[in-house]
Design a protein around this motif. Structure first.
Motif, mmCIF file in Angstrom:
data_model
loop_
_atom_site.group_PDB
_atom_site.id
_atom_site.type_symbol
_atom_site.label_atom_id
_atom_site.label_comp_id
_atom_site.label_asym_id
_atom_site.label_seq_id
_atom_site.Cartn_x
_atom_site.Cartn_y
_atom_site.Cartn_z
ATOM 1 N N THR A 1 -7.184 43.408 106.840
ATOM 2 C CA THR A 1 -7.062 42.837 105.826
ATOM 3 C C THR A 1 -8.001 41.566 105.563
ATOM 4 O OG1 THR A 1 -5.186 41.527 106.067
ATOM 5 C CG2 THR A 1 -5.001 43.787 104.715
ATOM 6 N N CYS B 1 -7.623 38.719 107.098
ATOM 7 C CA CYS B 1 -6.892 37.377 107.097
ATOM 8 C C CYS B 1 -7.601 36.512 108.055
ATOM 9 C CB CYS B 1 -5.516 37.597 107.280
ATOM 10 S SG CYS B 1 -5.210 37.923 109.164
ATOM 11 N N LYS C 1 -6.684 35.594 111.281
ATOM 12 C CA LYS C 1 -5.604 34.757 111.953
ATOM 13 C C LYS C 1 -6.086 35.063 113.358
ATOM 14 C CE LYS C 1 -1.675 35.279 109.100
ATOM 15 N NZ LYS C 1 -0.119 35.735 108.926
ATOM 16 N N CYS D 1 -1.636 39.407 114.481
ATOM 17 C CA CYS D 1 -2.170 40.242 113.611
ATOM 18 C C CYS D 1 -1.196 40.937 112.779
ATOM 19 C CB CYS D 1 -3.090 41.330 114.071
ATOM 20 S SG CYS D 1 -3.715 42.604 112.955
ATOM 21 N N ASP E 1 -1.178 43.164 110.406
ATOM 22 C CA ASP E 1 -1.871 44.155 109.724
ATOM 23 C C ASP E 1 -1.672 45.245 110.948
ATOM 24 O OD1 ASP E 1 -2.497 42.776 107.421
ATOM 25 O OD2 ASP E 1 -4.490 42.443 108.437
#
Length: 268
Positions: free
Chosen positions: A212, A214, A216, A252, A254
């Motif tokens: 997605t 993000c 991170k 993560c 995801d």
């Protein structure tokens, strides 16, 4: 706990190795004896750091067969698990630099546009070559004389002296100077292991469909340039600079990143 799983495993590995080295000196254990430069596992299996071995060879000193075999075993091992896995799973300095980089994030000191103006990642390769040249000229393994890895290991086993200043300097350099400055820009061992790990078998793989974006993973990665595929394509991290530390996998949410076996038939 899942978001620090690999971090905890790395710390357990690092402290266990230091404990075994300490036990060898304090209690005569034979599980792991020597130093990070040259060791004996279970009193039988020789292990030797490849760059340290090259430095000694550069001095003109004739090495014994067991040291050369130890270097070969080490090279073959890290060709499988990823060369710079040494940096994140074994090297004790990693604990110092990880702490500095964690504080950088907490204090909001990460400014990439400043970090790379005065020092480049390729500097460690030049330092690696320079270390071999100096070793050949002076007849002493040059980097080993001032190696913070050796200083920290000896300090933990025998007590820190003036050498603690080197460890503090690295911490401050990584905290207030360059992000991942020592390990990512200056350490010649990191350079040598990145060369060994270019064709390593165990890799971090990215799943584009699950990602997605993000980002991170890029925030915590000490070598975030290796994650160029994030939110773009489903491929493995093939850059030898990757330390296989697993922090990107830890953070993560995801499940878009994970360790996998590299496929040599294509780029994935």
């Amino acid at each position: 706990m899942s978001n620090i799983k690999y971090l905890l495993l790395r710390r357990v590995t690092q402290f266990t190795l230091l404990f075994l080295y300490f036990g060898a000196n304090a209690y005569g254990w034979h599980m792991l004896e020597g130093t990070f430069g040259s060791s004996v596992l279970f009193g039988v299996i020789p292990l030797a750091d490849p760059y340290t071995t090259l430095q000694v060879l550069a001095t003109g000193f004739v090495l014994s067969t067991d040291v050369l075999l130890g270097a070969l075993i080490t090279i073959l091992f890290y060709m499988v698990v990823g060369g710079r896995a040494f940096c994140s799973w074994v090297c004790p300095i990693n604990m110092v630099t990880d702490l500095a980089n964690w504080l950088r994030r907490k204090l909001n000191l990460d400014k990439e546009e400043v970090n790379y103006r005065f020092i480049k990642r390729k500097a460690r390769y030049w330092i690696m070559v320079l270390g071999l040249i100096v070793s050949a000229v002076v007849g002493v393994a040059a980097f080993e004389v001032l190696s913070p890895i050796t200083i920290m290991q000896r300090g933990i086993i025998f007590g820190f002296g003036a050498g603690i200043a080197v460890i503090v300097a690295i911490f401050l350099f990584d905290l207030f100077g360059v992000k991942n400055g020592w390990c990512g820009h200056l350490c010649p061992l990191g350079a040598s292991y990145s060369l060994i790990g270019k064709a390593s078998v165990i890799r971090v793989k990215h799943d584009h469909e699950a990602c997605t974006a993000c980002m991170k993973c890029k925030v915590v990665c000490p070598e975030n340039q290796v994650l160029h595929m994030i939110d773009k394509e489903s491929i493995s991290v093939t850059d030898g600079e990757c330390t296989n530390c697993g922090r990107c996998i830890d953070v993560c949410d995801d499940d878009a990143l994970g360790f996998s076996i590299r496929s040599f038939g294509n780029k994935k």
